[in-house]
Each structure stands twice: as C-alpha cells, then as structure tokens.
Motif scaffolding. Structure first.
Motif, PDB file in Angstrom:
ATOM      1  N   LYS A  13       1.039  -1.222   0.103  1.00  0.00           N
ATOM      2  CA  LYS A  13      -0.024  -0.146   0.155  1.00  0.00           C
ATOM      3  C   LYS A  13       0.980   1.340  -0.151  1.00  0.00           C
ATOM      4  CE  LYS A  13      -4.099  -2.030   2.186  1.00  0.00           C
ATOM      5  NZ  LYS A  13      -5.049  -1.754   1.048  1.00  0.00           N
ATOM      6  N   LEU A  14       1.796   1.248   0.665  1.00  0.00           N
ATOM      7  CA  LEU A  14       2.948   2.500   0.760  1.00  0.00           C
ATOM      8  C   LEU A  14       3.645   2.579  -0.779  1.00  0.00           C
ATOM      9  CD1 LEU A  14       4.277   2.239   4.407  1.00  0.00           C
ATOM     10  CD2 LEU A  14       2.837   3.761   3.609  1.00  0.00           C
ATOM     11  N   SER A  15       3.886   1.590  -1.255  1.00  0.00           N
ATOM     12  CA  SER A  15       4.414   1.715  -2.606  1.00  0.00           C
ATOM     13  C   SER A  15       3.266   2.182  -3.540  1.00  0.00           C
ATOM     14  CB  SER A  15       4.758   0.184  -3.059  1.00  0.00           C
ATOM     15  OG  SER A  15       5.294   0.248  -4.397  1.00  0.00           O
TER      16      SER A  15
ATOM     17  N   THR B 171       0.145   8.121   7.522  1.00  0.00           N
ATOM     18  CA  THR B 171       0.276   7.868   8.942  1.00  0.00           C
ATOM     19  C   THR B 171      -0.918   7.040   9.260  1.00  0.00           C
ATOM     20  OG1 THR B 171       0.825  10.325   9.364  1.00  0.00           O
ATOM     21  CG2 THR B 171      -0.147   9.418  10.885  1.00  0.00           C
ATOM     22  N   ALA B 172      -2.061   7.091   8.679  1.00  0.00           N
ATOM     23  CA  ALA B 172      -3.149   6.210   9.072  1.00  0.00           C
ATOM     24  C   ALA B 172      -3.020   4.819   8.433  1.00  0.00           C
ATOM     25  CB  ALA B 172      -4.475   6.809   8.001  1.00  0.00           C
ATOM     26  N   LEU B 173      -2.147   4.651   7.784  1.00  0.00           N
ATOM     27  CA  LEU B 173      -1.597   3.162   7.105  1.00  0.00           C
ATOM     28  C   LEU B 173      -0.925   2.700   8.488  1.00  0.00           C
ATOM     29  CD1 LEU B 173      -0.717   3.038   3.564  1.00  0.00           C
ATOM     30  CD2 LEU B 173      -2.292   1.364   4.747  1.00  0.00           C
ATOM     31  N   LEU B 174       0.238   3.326   8.947  1.00  0.00           N
ATOM     32  CA  LEU B 174       1.015   2.847   9.672  1.00  0.00           C
ATOM     33  C   LEU B 174       0.471   2.546  11.366  1.00  0.00           C
ATOM     34  CD1 LEU B 174       4.070   5.237   9.069  1.00  0.00           C
ATOM     35  CD2 LEU B 174       3.904   2.739   8.792  1.00  0.00           C
ATOM     36  N   LYS B 175      -0.570   3.536  11.546  1.00  0.00           N
ATOM     37  CA  LYS B 175      -1.407   3.306  12.818  1.00  0.00           C
ATOM     38  C   LYS B 175      -2.268   2.035  12.595  1.00  0.00           C
ATOM     39  CE  LYS B 175      -4.466   5.728  15.674  1.00  0.00           C
ATOM     40  NZ  LYS B 175      -5.451   7.016  15.922  1.00  0.00           N
TER      41      LYS B 175
ATOM     42  N   LEU C 226      -6.263   8.349  -6.197  1.00  0.00           N
ATOM     43  CA  LEU C 226      -7.747   8.107  -5.655  1.00  0.00           C
ATOM     44  C   LEU C 226      -7.720   6.508  -5.360  1.00  0.00           C
ATOM     45  CD1 LEU C 226      -9.909  10.330  -7.786  1.00  0.00           C
ATOM     46  CD2 LEU C 226      -9.467  10.511  -5.489  1.00  0.00           C
ATOM     47  N   ALA C 227      -7.133   5.618  -6.130  1.00  0.00           N
ATOM     48  CA  ALA C 227      -7.257   4.321  -6.039  1.00  0.00           C
ATOM     49  C   ALA C 227      -6.525   4.112  -4.489  1.00  0.00           C
ATOM     50  CB  ALA C 227      -6.495   3.653  -6.934  1.00  0.00           C
ATOM     51  N   VAL C 228      -5.538   4.846  -4.121  1.00  0.00           N
ATOM     52  CA  VAL C 228      -5.200   4.422  -2.907  1.00  0.00           C
ATOM     53  C   VAL C 228      -6.029   4.902  -1.889  1.00  0.00           C
ATOM     54  CG1 VAL C 228      -2.920   4.891  -1.437  1.00  0.00           C
ATOM     55  CG2 VAL C 228      -2.633   4.610  -3.968  1.00  0.00           C
ATOM     56  N   GLN C 229      -6.491   6.025  -2.036  1.00  0.00           N
ATOM     57  CA  GLN C 229      -7.467   6.713  -0.963  1.00  0.00           C
ATOM     58  C   GLN C 229      -8.715   5.769  -0.817  1.00  0.00           C
ATOM     59  OE1 GLN C 229      -8.146  10.653  -2.054  1.00  0.00           O
ATOM     60  NE2 GLN C 229      -5.779  11.194  -2.237  1.00  0.00           N
ATOM     61  N   GLN C 230      -8.981   4.868  -1.775  1.00  0.00           N
ATOM     62  CA  GLN C 230     -10.305   4.403  -1.533  1.00  0.00           C
ATOM     63  C   GLN C 230     -10.148   2.965  -0.962  1.00  0.00           C
ATOM     64  OE1 GLN C 230     -11.898   4.653  -5.389  1.00  0.00           O
ATOM     65  NE2 GLN C 230     -12.427   6.701  -5.277  1.00  0.00           N
ATOM     66  N   GLU C 231      -8.805   2.380  -0.503  1.00  0.00           N
ATOM     67  CA  GLU C 231      -8.667   1.078  -0.330  1.00  0.00           C
ATOM     68  C   GLU C 231      -9.086   0.748   1.132  1.00  0.00           C
ATOM     69  OE1 GLU C 231      -5.335  -1.273  -2.459  1.00  0.00           O
ATOM     70  OE2 GLU C 231      -4.410   0.649  -2.171  1.00  0.00           O
ATOM     71  N   PHE C 232      -9.176   1.949   2.169  1.00  0.00           N
ATOM     72  CA  PHE C 232      -9.530   1.617   3.255  1.00  0.00           C
ATOM     73  C   PHE C 232      -9.996   2.988   3.976  1.00  0.00           C
ATOM     74  CE2 PHE C 232      -5.197   3.045   3.385  1.00  0.00           C
ATOM     75  CZ  PHE C 232      -5.099   3.906   4.318  1.00  0.00           C
ATOM     76  N   ASP C 233     -10.814   2.583   5.066  1.00  0.00           N
ATOM     77  CA  ASP C 233     -11.507   3.638   5.679  1.00  0.00           C
ATOM     78  C   ASP C 233     -10.385   4.323   6.790  1.00  0.00           C
ATOM     79  OD1 ASP C 233     -13.913   3.363   4.248  1.00  0.00           O
ATOM     80  OD2 ASP C 233     -14.482   1.623   5.820  1.00  0.00           O
ATOM     81  N   LEU C 234     -10.706   5.707   6.951  1.00  0.00           N
ATOM     82  CA  LEU C 234      -9.664   6.322   7.742  1.00  0.00           C
ATOM     83  C   LEU C 234     -10.434   6.455   9.176  1.00  0.00           C
ATOM     84  CD1 LEU C 234      -7.651   8.936   5.842  1.00  0.00           C
ATOM     85  CD2 LEU C 234      -7.061   6.737   6.705  1.00  0.00           C
TER      86      LEU C 234
END
Length: 531
Positions: A180-182, A450-454, A523-531
């Motif tokens: 995801k970070l990639s 930041t949200a991904l790491l959390k 946008l594809a990254v932003q839609q992969e998970f909820d913050l």
C-alpha cells in the motif's frame, strides 16, 4: 515483556500480540570515530562507517566514509552484522524528525548512531516500520533536555515498549503495508512530477506570448513604429526638463535578433522607459541594525514574482535620500539583476516611495508598453537567454545596467498587449488553483501514510489467525535464551576474522527489498481503506 503501556500509552493489543522493551527486541550496537590523526585508520578503508549524513533512504546502499581493518582492530568501534536497523541519536535533524534506515550490509557506526539487530521472532522490517510509525512519540519521550545538539536518551529509548505480533502475522502486515505504501509513493511521485511541470508550462506560455505566436481574439489593424516611441520619449523629456540636453537612448542589441509579427516593433529596453526615471540600481548597503524607516525591496522579496503580502526590511532616511533616484512609484517594474534573473514584480500602491537594493533594477515604462506585458517578456525563455548571455561574475553573476538598457524588447500594439496579459493572467490563475489542489493531495497522501502505519500496529490492517503461536511465547523464548547465555564481554580489540565471521541475515526475507512503486491513481489508494 509487558501487556500494556506501549508507545501510545495504555491500550489493549490484539489477541496474540505482546509488548516488549525496545532494549529487549534485539542486539544493540553503538559507535565511535577513529582518530583522524591516524591516516592508517581511514586511507584505503573498505569497511563501511555509517554516520547521520548517510541516513537518506529507507534502505541504505552504502556509506560515504569507510574505515580500515586496522581501525576495527585497534579502536573501540564494533562491526554491526548485516541486517540491522540504524537510528540517528544525535543530530540537529532530531528537532523535527528521527532518521531510521534498514542496513543490509555489515558496517561500523559513528558515535551519533545506534543500530539494532532484532532477535529471531522479530522481523527486521517489523522493527523498522514500528520505529517509523512511532517517530513523533519517540522524539517526545526520549529527547534530552538542555543539550546543544538535539539528542535522544539511549536509556529512555531502550525502555520504550513496542508491539510485537506473531511472526507469521508480522510478515502479512509488512507485505500489505509495503504494498500500500508503494502505491501511495507512486501517487506522490506523480504529484511531484506534475507540480514540477507548472513553472515550465508558465515559462513556455510566456515565451510563446513574447514571440507573438499565441492566438488571441483581438482584431488589431494598428501597428507600432519605433519612431513613434522615440518621439514620445523625447516629448516626455521636454515636458519635464525643458531645454536641458536630451540623451538619446541606446539602440536594441543587434546581436540578439527577435522574431515578431509584422505589426509589432523591436525597441531597446531604454527606448521604452521614462527618460527621467532611468533604469537604475538601488542602495549599495541598505541594511541597518536600527533607525530603519523606509522599506526597500531586495532579491528575496521578488520570490514568486509578486510583492503583495511581503514584509520588507527598512533602511534609514539618510540612505534613502542618498539614493532618492531609485525611489519607487506604483506600476514600476522591478527585476533581480544578480543571481535570480527570473524574478520580477510590479510595484503595488503600498510601496509608493519605497526604495530598492543594489541587486534590483527599477524600470519605469512609457505608455507604449504595459508593465504586465513587459514582465511576461522578462520571464520568457527569450529574455532569460539574453540575461544569462550578458551575466558577469564568478560566485554570483550579475547583469550590468548597460546590458539591460540595450536588451531587445518586442512591442505589440497596446490593445494586443492587454489581451495577451489577460490570457497569461487567466492561465496563471488556473495553474495556481491546480497547484493548490496538488498541495492538498500531497497533504492527503501524508495523512494516508500516517493512517496506514497506525492501522498496521494496532492490528487493523490484516486479519488475525488464532491458530498462530502468540508473540508472548516467542518473547519468552528470547528472554530464556538470553538468561542462560553467558554475559558477553566487549573485547578490547577486534580481530580481522570479525569480517569473515560476521553473522549472516537470519532469513532472506528480512533483507528483501520493498516492492517497487506501482503506478496507480492517488484516488485508488485513498479508497482502499477507511480512515
């Protein structure tokens, strides 16, 4: 081992996870600097020596400095096995961030560094990402107080608690996180490339406009004649100075020809400027420690090609009076003549009566030339080539006033200038909106990171498997193994065999490179998970 009280304070971990002191998560290594007074410690060195200046990427490829085998044998430096996580513990950068890197090669360390080789059961990349995820918390809790150079307290750092998941889950989390970070990095790189194109687009547009190659919806049958410009300039002189001797302006530099439409003309910059308020520099040394009352414009104030919203330094009335000929009026055009020639700006009403520094030139145009159109030309590739051609100097190059006066200027009919200036302004406004959207997208990307790491380190990124061995069992094995192992004594001198016998990585996956960035829309990254 602890069940709570981790980096984020008291919180419950997912089933199968456990807390562990950072000091108990792996073997720790410190460093030092072999004396520079002994060339035999440095000359021809082949052993990496890692220092804060090398910490510029997630996975290091090498070091700028190397030491010799003799330095390893005769000094206090130790060889860190390949497969470690390096941390900067003393550097000015710790005021705002904590550099952490994966080190896939054996190395020695500078005294401002620490390295951790994690014990079996704690994945190398897990340790790396945990430290990255809790960077701000570590800086807040471990920063030493009252030090000249920002530093981390090693005892406090070792006492920090980090979460540990079952090893199989660690691998799943790392794989998902890095994938995801990639993708997020690919989106950020796309934004950076697009942002870099904006000034190039602006420069290209201004070049096209200055050459008369931009189609505008204006029906102009008028033309401009250089003789009319000369007549107006002389008339202005007579109006203001009467019968005083009039000095003819220089002709345009014939060695720098311009291609223009047939109803335009070419004049020198001096020919299209006020014969009384000449093109000139400003105050030689305007900076004063006290008594400054008159604002003055210097090169740094021209950044962004606008003077609006700036705070200006002030000089004394005596210096302003000494250089009264350089005072400004609204509508004057200023250009940097040392270093940053692409910087220019039109003087706003609030700077009426202000002055300029020696590195800035003031241009007051005749009615034949709009300041806005002249500024467009000065920022074009055409004008920039001329300025760079005539720049003189070594460290910081500058353009003489004589070269500026002879600079060829394209002069369209005034109604065409108005239309062209309006077209460029519309494009600049649009690019400003686009640039703002890009900055917001980049800020959003940082928030997503930041949200991904959390999510990764609270157990919300991948599903847990209750059948997997709990981390507490693995940590107990680590503790038991350390308890029965005799305390290791640090040898006074290392042997040359240290290099040959340096421990290899515990698993190839520990040092496997992170996935290459995968091109994907942000946008594809932003839609992969909820913050």
């Amino acid at each position: 081992m602890s069940e709570s009280g981790g980096m984020d304070g008291e919180r419950e971990l997912p089933a199968g996870w456990a807390w562990v002191r950072l000091g108990d998560a792996g073997e720790w290594y410190g460093g030092g600097t072999p004396s520079k007074g002994y060339p035999e410690y440095w000359d021809g060195g082949e052993i990496p020596w890692l220092s804060p200046k090398d910490m510029k990427s997630d996975v290091l490829k090498g070091t700028q400095d190397d030491v010799t085998r003799r330095a390893l044998e005769e000094t206090a430096i130790r060889l860190v096995p390949q497969g470690s996580v390096a941390i900067v513990t003393r550097s000015g950068v710790l005021e705002h961030s904590m550099p952490v890197s994966l080190v896939p090669f054996a190395t020695t360390l500078n005294q401002d560094m620490k390295a951790i080789v994690p014990y079996r059961g704690i994945h190398l990349r897990w340790l790396f990402w945990v430290l990255r995820a809790h960077e701000k918390d570590i800086l807040r809790r471990c920063r030493k107080a009252g030090t000249t150079v920002a530093s981390l307290s090693t005892p406090a750092l070792r006492e920090m608690q980090i979460p540990v998941a079952p090893l199989a889950e660690q691998r799943r989390i790392i794989a998902t996180l890095e994938e995801k970070l990639s993708r997020l990095e690919a989106a950020q790189q796309s934004l950076t490339r697009a942002e870099a194109m904006i000034p190039r687009h602006s420069r290209a547009l201004k070049t096209v406009v200055s050459a008369g190659r931009l189609s505008v919806d204006v029906k102009s049958r008028s033309s401009v004649d250089i003789a009319d410009i000369k007549t107006q300039r002389r008339a202005l002189w007579v109006e203001q100075r009467g019968r005083k001797t009039y000095k003819e302006p220089v002709e345009a530099d014939s060695d720098f020809p311009l291609e223009i439409p047939p109803n335009w003309c070419i004049a020198s910059l001096e020919q299209v400027t006020d014969p009384v308020r000449l093109i000139r520099y400003g105050i030689l040394k305007p900076k004063v420690t006290d008594g400054g009352v008159v604002p003055y414009v210097e090169v740094r104030d021209l950044a962004g090609c606008t003077l609006s919203g700036k705070v200006f330094n002030r000089t004394t009335r005596e210096l302003d009076e000494q250089f009264s000929g350089a005072r400004l009026q609204p509508g004057d055009l200023l250009i940097a003549v040392r270093g940053s020639y692409e910087r220019s700006a039109i003087v706003p009403p609030e700077l009426d009566g202000a002055n300029i520094s020696r590195d800035v030139a003031r241009i007051s145009t005749l009615s034949f030339v709009m300041p806005a159109f002249l500024q467009i030309y000065l920022q074009s590739d055409i004008a920039q080539r001329y300025l760079k051609k005539h720049a003189r100097g070594v460290a910081v190059k500058g353009v003489n006033i004589s070269a500026l006066r002879a600079m060829p200027i394209p002069v369209p009919p005034i109604e065409v200038q108005c239309m062209l200036a309006e077209a460029v302004q519309d494009q600049d406004n649009l690019m400003s909106i686009v640039s703002g959207e890009m900055r917001r997208a980049k800020s959003r990307a940082n928030s997503l990171c930041t949200a991904l790491l959390k999510k990764a380190f609270v157990g919300d990124l991948v599903p847990q498997d209750p059948e997997e061995e709990p981390a507490s069992i693995c940590l107990t094995r680590i503790a038991d193994g350390r308890a029965i192992q005799p305390a290791s004594k640090r040898p006074r001198k290392a042997t040359a065999k240290k290099l040959a016998k340096a421990p290899a990585p515990r698993a190839a996956e520990s040092l496997a490179p992170a996935p290459e960035p995968t091109p994907a829309p942000a946008l594809a990254v932003q839609q992969e998970f909820d913050l």
